[in-house]
Design a protein around this motif. Sequence first.
Motif, PDB file in Angstrom:
ATOM      1  N   ALA A  71       0.819  -1.218   0.000  1.00  0.00           N
ATOM      2  CA  ALA A  71       0.000   0.000   0.000  1.00  0.00           C
ATOM      3  C   ALA A  71       0.849   1.262   0.000  1.00  0.00           C
ATOM      4  O   ALA A  71       0.445   2.297  -0.547  1.00  0.00           O
ATOM      5  N   GLU A  72       2.040   1.199   0.588  1.00  0.00           N
ATOM      6  CA  GLU A  72       2.902   2.381   0.679  1.00  0.00           C
ATOM      7  C   GLU A  72       3.393   2.866  -0.685  1.00  0.00           C
ATOM      8  O   GLU A  72       3.861   4.002  -0.823  1.00  0.00           O
ATOM      9  N   LEU A  73       3.308   2.009  -1.700  1.00  0.00           N
ATOM     10  CA  LEU A  73       3.802   2.357  -3.030  1.00  0.00           C
ATOM     11  C   LEU A  73       2.764   3.075  -3.893  1.00  0.00           C
ATOM     12  O   LEU A  73       3.053   3.433  -5.040  1.00  0.00           O
ATOM     13  N   GLU A 110       6.087   8.829   4.805  1.00  0.00           N
ATOM     14  CA  GLU A 110       6.868   8.347   5.948  1.00  0.00           C
ATOM     15  C   GLU A 110       6.781   6.830   6.072  1.00  0.00           C
ATOM     16  O   GLU A 110       7.774   6.148   6.378  1.00  0.00           O
ATOM     17  N   ALA A 111       5.601   6.277   5.808  1.00  0.00           N
ATOM     18  CA  ALA A 111       5.439   4.819   5.849  1.00  0.00           C
ATOM     19  C   ALA A 111       6.260   4.146   4.751  1.00  0.00           C
ATOM     20  O   ALA A 111       6.823   3.058   4.961  1.00  0.00           O
ATOM     21  N   ARG A 115       9.176   1.386   5.624  1.00  0.00           N
ATOM     22  CA  ARG A 115       9.080  -0.008   5.183  1.00  0.00           C
ATOM     23  C   ARG A 115      10.247  -0.448   4.301  1.00  0.00           C
ATOM     24  O   ARG A 115      10.683  -1.596   4.395  1.00  0.00           O
ATOM     25  N   PHE A 116      10.760   0.461   3.463  1.00  0.00           N
ATOM     26  CA  PHE A 116      11.677   0.003   2.431  1.00  0.00           C
ATOM     27  C   PHE A 116      13.108   0.529   2.517  1.00  0.00           C
ATOM     28  O   PHE A 116      13.930   0.147   1.679  1.00  0.00           O
ATOM     29  N   THR A 117      13.444   1.361   3.480  1.00  0.00           N
ATOM     30  CA  THR A 117      14.804   1.913   3.494  1.00  0.00           C
ATOM     31  C   THR A 117      15.662   1.440   4.661  1.00  0.00           C
ATOM     32  O   THR A 117      16.791   1.907   4.819  1.00  0.00           O
ATOM     33  N   GLU A 118      15.161   0.524   5.439  1.00  0.00           N
ATOM     34  CA  GLU A 118      15.947   0.017   6.567  1.00  0.00           C
ATOM     35  C   GLU A 118      16.998  -0.967   6.065  1.00  0.00           C
ATOM     36  O   GLU A 118      16.689  -1.895   5.304  1.00  0.00           O
TER      37      GLU A 118
END
Length: 200
Positions: A71-73, A110-111, A115-118
């Motif tokens: 959903a964040e995309l 922010e979500a 979700r994807f940059t850690e």
Amino acid sequence: MATRHLYLVRHGAADEFGELREAGYRQADLLGRRLAGLPIDTVWHSPLPRAAASARTLARHLPGVPVAEAAELVDHVPYVPGPAETPPAWVDFFTGFDPAEAAAGRRLAEALLARFTEAPEAGQADTYEVLVTHAFQIAWLVRDALACPPVRWLSLGSANTGLTVLEYRTGRAPHLMMFNDLSHLPGELRWTGFPTAVRP
């Protein structure tokens, strides 16, 4: 040191209803051929039809790799600049954005980063993820990786199925390996998603 590899992809060329055109399917297929030699773990895609169809098409070249919605995309405006920082060419675009709409977009942005940059933790294996999304989301991820002011997402554009590669390692700044690369496409399929102009 483990690395998180993100392959950011704008969906293929779509029509005014958000459905892939024949050119969009060709673009996604050619990108899938390009990615076929990589150890991809997951293909993530936006909930919107043009991104989902692009993801399914390119994933045909990645047998056994799961394809999943994130959903964040989804396509959204990640940051609405204040009047003083809005470039003149963008003033009309932002007219009518109310505070609630701007706040919702910022929460999604922010979500997306959360979700994807850690980076992977010590001892974890490298990961390889394809994110089939939209131009604004790619711009937001790249802006964040380069530690640029939030308004700078406005100056980053991606063509349909342009390939951008980011790498994340613990304790290091994100690394932009490639931005909007179109080398998998023949000339007639390049630079779609932008206004018509003379292009290299």
